[in-house]
Design an enzyme around this catalytic site. Structure first.
Site, PDB file in Angstrom:
ATOM      1  N   PHE A 210      -5.316   2.630   0.106  1.00 40.83           N
ATOM      2  CA  PHE A 210      -5.724   1.507  -1.582  1.00 40.83           C
ATOM      3  C   PHE A 210      -5.731   0.054  -1.151  1.00 40.83           C
ATOM      4  CE2 PHE A 210      -3.772   5.454  -3.203  1.00 40.83           C
ATOM      5  CZ  PHE A 210      -4.129   5.991  -3.701  1.00 40.83           C
ATOM      6  N   ASP A 211      -4.897  -0.825   0.211  1.00 43.08           N
ATOM      7  CA  ASP A 211      -5.866  -2.165  -0.253  1.00 43.08           C
ATOM      8  C   ASP A 211      -6.688  -2.072   0.441  1.00 43.08           C
ATOM      9  OD1 ASP A 211      -3.042  -3.182   0.172  1.00 43.08           O
ATOM     10  OD2 ASP A 211      -2.455  -3.237   1.966  1.00 43.08           O
ATOM     11  N   VAL A 212      -7.633  -1.106   0.968  1.00 43.65           N
ATOM     12  CA  VAL A 212      -9.071  -1.261   1.281  1.00 43.65           C
ATOM     13  C   VAL A 212      -9.913  -1.016  -0.111  1.00 43.65           C
ATOM     14  CG1 VAL A 212     -11.139  -0.469   3.013  1.00 43.65           C
ATOM     15  CG2 VAL A 212      -8.898  -0.864   3.242  1.00 43.65           C
TER      16      VAL A 212
ATOM     17  N   GLY B  50       0.909  -6.944  -1.235  1.00 47.56           N
ATOM     18  CA  GLY B  50       0.108  -6.196   0.073  1.00 47.56           C
ATOM     19  C   GLY B  50      -1.224  -6.279  -0.150  1.00 47.56           C
TER      20      GLY B  50
ATOM     21  N   ASP C 287       0.829  -1.204   0.103  1.00 47.42           N
ATOM     22  CA  ASP C 287      -0.301  -0.049  -0.161  1.00 47.42           C
ATOM     23  C   ASP C 287       0.753   1.386  -0.173  1.00 47.42           C
ATOM     24  OD1 ASP C 287      -2.847   0.877   0.778  1.00 47.42           O
ATOM     25  OD2 ASP C 287      -1.343   2.164   2.000  1.00 47.42           O
TER      26      ASP C 287
END
Length: 408
Positions: free
Chosen positions: A175-177, A408, A147
């Site tokens: 941005f992972d979420v 990630g 991220d």
């Protein structure tokens, strides 16, 4: 759908679906947890070392990483060493049983185990197969995705921070979420397509593409307007006022997103004449003259405390609020009746934000210990219950890292 299911079928819109979650860290696990909240039976496949986030500490609760707990409820864990032929056979059988397969191995990494899309689709043609990567499967296939890295290269860090300060990352794995959310939407759309046609499909998403989409107006400013956005601290490039402003004892976020709200702000602050001032007669003009407008608003706001203005402005229907810490945010949600916290197997967790009148999210199990459902899952798939489902631990007592690089 699978006709064998070892656990009681939960109530939920995705009840009866089996999800094989080969992902780790945040984007994939978050996506899989959302599907689990909606009733899917999620089997979390971990290496014998466990998901990386098990070691992301502090903080911990009862010795378990709260980072891991945040994205892994409603799952059953099995530990499989994909380099071991016996464990790989279990993984293949699981992929043939699952309605949905999720992974975030680097492109090309999972194929060498016979778990790529082509192999899985050959075992079960109606599989919905979601592959998450950092930079896609073409020129960026060899780049690992985390991220922070995506926040840097996408441009988000260039937008975050004071105008004259250094670039900063967002305070969470934004941005992972967002990638996990996009993945969940894509999976459910693919399941809808399968309901209509009987056909599965490959769903691909990469963190960089999700980032560019999620930056909405900032990305569009460049793509459509030819403007490269810049850091503006807490200011907004297109709205004013839309920022924290000092009051008599602290800052208060104040938003006037249209002419009506600006007139309300002027009235409550006792600045009725400001609403008729030609310098501030439209959003464009308020943006152009924000320095002078900020000076006038700040002078009026200094007459009362942040709490006083919060109550007065909120009563008038104007968007405003204090700058809370996370504890304050959770406490506010609780006071507003949003019931932000659920306790699952003794672990307090932030609830799924969805509310659904007929098929609400359910919380059937807390984050699993590593490999605790291994025997159950092996038997369900037709294998002996015995297997290597205990974590490998290094000499200092911490889990050793898995060998396969993933995003990630």
């Amino acid at each position: 759908m699978s006709d064998l299911h070892p656990a009681p079928t939960p109530r939920g819109p995705l009840s009866g679906l089996v999800v094989a979650d080969f992902s780790r860290i945040v984007a994939g696990p978050y996506c899989a947890m959302l599907l689990g909240d909606l009733g899917a039976d999620v089997v979390k496949v971990e290496s014998p070392a466990g998901d990386d986030t098990r070691a992301f500490t502090p903080p911990v609760r009862d010795g378990v990483s709260t980072y891991f707990q945040a994205v892994n409820r409603n799952k059953r864990s099995i530990a499989l060493d994909l380099a071991d032929p016996a464990d790989l056979a279990v993984a293949h059988a699981l992929s043939a049983r699952a309605d949905v397969v999720i992974h975030n191995f680097k492109p090309g990494g999972i194929e060498r185990f016979g778990l790529g899309y082509a192999d899985v689709a050959a075992r079960r043609p109606d599989t919905v197969y979601c592959a998450i990567s950092g930079f896609g499967t073409r020129g960026g296939a060899d780049l690992p995705g985390y991220d922070l890295l995506i926040q840097a290269v996408s441009g988000l860090m260039s937008l975050t921070g004071e105008a004259d300060g250094r670039p900063l990352r967002a305070g969470m794995a934004a941005f992972d979420v967002m990638t996990g959310l996009h993945a969940a939407v894509g999976i459910q759309a693919a399941l809808r397509h399968r309901d209509r046609t009987g056909a599965g499909q490959l769903v691909e998403i990469d963190l960089l593409s999700a980032a560019l989409s999620s930056m909405i107006n900032q990305s569009s400013a460049y793509v459509s307007g030819g403007v490269v956005p810049r850091r503006m601290g807490n200011e907004h490039p297109s709205l004013y006022p839309y920022e924290p402003i000092a009051t008599g004892d602290g800052e208060l976020v104040i938003i006037a997103g249209n002419d009506r709200q600006f007139a309300t702000l002027c009235r409550v602050l006792g600045l009725d004449e400001l609403g008729a001032d030609p310098r501030f007669g439209s959003m464009r003009l308020r943006n152009e003259n924000r320095v002078e407008l900020r000076r006038i608003l700040a002078g009026a706001l200094l007459r009362r405390s942040a709490q006083d203005w919060f109550e007065l402005l909120s009563a008038a229907g104007l968007p405003c609020g204090p700058i809370n810490d996370v504890a304050g945010g959770v406490e506010l949600a609780d006071r507003l009746g949003l019931e932000p916290v659920v306790t699952v197997d003794g672990v307090p967790m932030v609830r799924n934000p969805l509310r659904m009148s007929e098929t609400p999210p359910t919380y059937r199990s807390g984050p699993p210990d590593l490999g605790t459902a291994g025997a159950e899952i092996r038997q369900w798939l037709g294998f002996p219950a015995s297997g290597t489902d205990s974590p490998s631990v290094s000499g200092d007592g911490r889990h050793s890292r898995p060998t396969e690089a993933r995003t990630g």
